[in-house]
Motif scaffolding. Structure first.
Motif, PDB file in Angstrom:
ATOM      1  N   THR A  57       3.845 -12.915  -8.745  1.00 49.83           N
ATOM      2  CA  THR A  57       5.116 -12.210  -8.936  1.00 49.83           C
ATOM      3  C   THR A  57       6.268 -12.808  -8.147  1.00 49.83           C
ATOM      4  O   THR A  57       7.430 -12.520  -8.444  1.00 49.83           O
ATOM      5  CB  THR A  57       4.988 -10.730  -8.534  1.00 49.83           C
ATOM      6  N   GLY A  58       5.962 -13.617  -7.125  1.00 48.46           N
ATOM      7  CA  GLY A  58       7.007 -14.141  -6.261  1.00 48.46           C
ATOM      8  C   GLY A  58       7.584 -13.093  -5.323  1.00 48.46           C
ATOM      9  O   GLY A  58       8.633 -13.312  -4.708  1.00 48.46           O
ATOM     10  N   THR A  59       6.910 -11.960  -5.195  1.00 52.70           N
ATOM     11  CA  THR A  59       7.387 -10.852  -4.364  1.00 52.70           C
ATOM     12  C   THR A  59       6.430 -10.637  -3.205  1.00 52.70           C
ATOM     13  O   THR A  59       5.209 -10.678  -3.375  1.00 52.70           O
ATOM     14  CB  THR A  59       7.475  -9.560  -5.197  1.00 52.70           C
ATOM     15  N   ASP A  60       6.973 -10.368  -2.038  1.00 55.77           N
ATOM     16  CA  ASP A  60       6.167 -10.188  -0.841  1.00 55.77           C
ATOM     17  C   ASP A  60       6.267  -8.736  -0.381  1.00 55.77           C
ATOM     18  O   ASP A  60       7.274  -8.329   0.197  1.00 55.77           O
ATOM     19  CB  ASP A  60       6.672 -11.115   0.275  1.00 55.77           C
ATOM     20  N   PRO A  61       5.244  -7.911  -0.611  1.00 59.21           N
ATOM     21  CA  PRO A  61       5.327  -6.490  -0.271  1.00 59.21           C
ATOM     22  C   PRO A  61       5.288  -6.241   1.236  1.00 59.21           C
ATOM     23  O   PRO A  61       4.791  -7.047   2.013  1.00 59.21           O
ATOM     24  CB  PRO A  61       4.080  -5.887  -0.935  1.00 59.21           C
ATOM     25  N   THR A  62       5.797  -5.093   1.628  1.00 64.61           N
ATOM     26  CA  THR A  62       5.587  -4.579   2.971  1.00 64.61           C
ATOM     27  C   THR A  62       4.168  -4.015   3.042  1.00 64.61           C
ATOM     28  O   THR A  62       3.706  -3.350   2.121  1.00 64.61           O
ATOM     29  CB  THR A  62       6.599  -3.468   3.292  1.00 64.61           C
ATOM     30  N   VAL A  63       3.465  -4.311   4.126  1.00 71.48           N
ATOM     31  CA  VAL A  63       2.073  -3.873   4.280  1.00 71.48           C
ATOM     32  C   VAL A  63       2.042  -2.599   5.116  1.00 71.48           C
ATOM     33  O   VAL A  63       2.533  -2.573   6.249  1.00 71.48           O
ATOM     34  CB  VAL A  63       1.226  -4.971   4.940  1.00 71.48           C
ATOM     35  N   LEU A  64       1.466  -1.550   4.548  1.00 68.23           N
ATOM     36  CA  LEU A  64       1.358  -0.266   5.226  1.00 68.23           C
ATOM     37  C   LEU A  64       0.057  -0.232   6.022  1.00 68.23           C
ATOM     38  O   LEU A  64      -1.019  -0.466   5.470  1.00 68.23           O
ATOM     39  CB  LEU A  64       1.366   0.859   4.195  1.00 68.23           C
ATOM     40  N   ILE A  65       0.154   0.023   7.340  1.00 68.07           N
ATOM     41  CA  ILE A  65      -1.027   0.032   8.205  1.00 68.07           C
ATOM     42  C   ILE A  65      -1.128   1.370   8.940  1.00 68.07           C
ATOM     43  O   ILE A  65      -0.164   2.138   8.965  1.00 68.07           O
ATOM     44  CB  ILE A  65      -0.990  -1.124   9.223  1.00 68.07           C
ATOM     45  N   PRO A  66      -2.290   1.678   9.534  1.00 65.87           N
ATOM     46  CA  PRO A  66      -2.440   2.953  10.246  1.00 65.87           C
ATOM     47  C   PRO A  66      -1.443   3.078  11.403  1.00 65.87           C
ATOM     48  O   PRO A  66      -1.031   2.078  12.003  1.00 65.87           O
ATOM     49  CB  PRO A  66      -3.871   2.906  10.776  1.00 65.87           C
ATOM     50  N   ALA A  67      -1.065   4.312  11.711  1.00 64.50           N
ATOM     51  CA  ALA A  67      -0.197   4.563  12.857  1.00 64.50           C
ATOM     52  C   ALA A  67      -0.976   4.289  14.143  1.00 64.50           C
ATOM     53  O   ALA A  67      -2.180   4.527  14.216  1.00 64.50           O
ATOM     54  CB  ALA A  67       0.291   6.009  12.835  1.00 64.50           C
TER      55      ALA A  67
END
Length: 387
Positions: free
Chosen positions: A176-186
């Protein structure tokens, strides 16, 4: 374990069965994700099917039935990653819902884990489904790639179910050429943060999950890299994916000139659970007295950083210890034999992982003392004489 928790665990399978029967149309399973995705879902495939032949292993004492059941042919399906529009992320375990349906992959692909995630959401004051009575408290534009869910901070499941998703993240980025934000545990533990960085995820690319209720315009979910749904007798995680992950992390640690003087390394490792609440070796002193004669070094993984554990296991020729998360570090060894000690609790996950990685594997059945283990010292010594 308190009485309420024991009662809940006993009732959970029945609750999960009822949920599967009554919520069928409200659940998007892995099969539906790939074969017949709803509108506004975009599926990106990558990789191929993996086929394995698990052979009956060498064993001391009886071979656990859970291992016997895994002997034979196995196929781990080809991986994929899916982009979903207009989702709601719910509760501490980050359940994902879209258009009134729950994405089962966000609950580790199983109805029992879905029940766990739903209970955690309710305890946090969140209804575990989309409803007009509870609106999202925040909005994420996306794309967002969640690495949060049941057992996220369990070392074994973090590596096998979550961190391995870096390959889905990279496949999505490439297509996609898109770089997502990675959601990680608090408030993630240090080893989790270190493992992310070593696997190739920039810390600036991550965002901690607050555990509430948010809307996301575009969510990206990687399919679980394993053969089975959640089971009580052991998962079959993708050996190919775990080998790739182990190689990547080991190469980064070793190639970056990691301080080898900071840890001692041995080709024979005993993995202790002295810091755990169960499956501890009650006669560990007697076991270590014998193991010392065979060149073993005792390691309590929780006392070491993630990088130290990678280094310690990278050259291991034999890894011996009771069933537990520390044995996951065998993925960082280039060639090893895993000797797994069992008591009253048996699980086949390390048998299938070691077998699929091409490592040797031996099962040792021991006596139990409550939830702990009394090692068969003489049986283990007889075994080691052949190495």
């Amino acid at each position: 374990m308190g009485l309420p928790r024991r009662l809940y665990r006993r009732a959970r399978p029945s609750i999960a069965t009822i949920a599967q029967q009554t919520l069928d149309t409200r659940i998007v399973t892995r099969t539906r994700l790939f074969d017949n995705p709803p509108d506004d879902y975009t599926v990106y495939s990558f990789g191929t099917d993996e086929r394995y032949e698990f052979e009956r292993p060498r064993h001391v004492g009886d071979l656990p039935a859970v291992i016997e059941s895994k002997v034979g042919e196995c196929t781990v399906p080809a991986p994929f990653v899916v982009e979903i529009e207009d989702t709601t992320i719910i509760g501490p375990s980050a359940l994902v819902a879209a258009d009134g349906r729950i994405i089962l992959e966000s609950a580790l692909g199983g109805y029992e884990r879905l029940i766990d995630a739903s209970v955690r959401a309710l305890l946090a004051g969140q209804l575990p489904f989309e409803t007009r009575f509870q609106r999202p408290e925040d909005w994420y534009e996306g794309p967002l790639f969640p690495l949060v869910g049941p057992w996220t901070t369990d070392y074994y499941h973090w590596l096998t179910d979550y961190l391995v998703q870096v390959f889905a993240l990279e496949a999505y980025r490439e297509q996609t050429g898109t770089d997502p934000t990675v959601l990680i545990p608090a408030n993630p533990p240090g080893w989790l943060q270190d493992s992310l960085s070593l696997a190739g995820v920039d810390p600036d690319q991550t965002r901690e999950w607050p555990g509430n209720r948010v809307h996301c315009s575009r969510l990206v979910v990687g399919a679980l890299r394993r053969h089975t749904f959640s089971t009580s007798d052991g998962y079959i995680h993708s050996p190919a994916a775990m080998a790739r992950l182990g190689d990547r992390i080991r190469d980064v640690v070793l190639d970056d000139g990691y301080d080898t003087d900071a840890v001692t390394c041995s080709s024979r490792i005993y993995v202790s659970r002295a810091d755990a609440q169960d499956r501890r070796i009650r006669n560990e002193d007697a076991l270590m007295s014998m193991l010392n004669d065979y060149g073993f070094e005792r390691i309590v993984p929780g006392e070491h950083t993630f990088e130290e554990q990678v280094r310690q296991f990278s050259d291991a020729e034999i890894v011996l210890g009771p069933h537990g998360a520390g044995l996951t570090n065998a993925i960082f060894a280039t060639e090893t034999t895993l000797v797994e000690l069992f008591g009253s609790y048996q699980n086949a996950c390390f048998f299938t992982l070691a077998n699929g990685l091409g490592h040797g594997y031996v099962s040792v059945m021991c006596n139990s003392q409550g939830n702990d283990i009394v090692a068969d010292v003489s049986g283990i010594e007889s075994l080691l004489q052949d190495f």
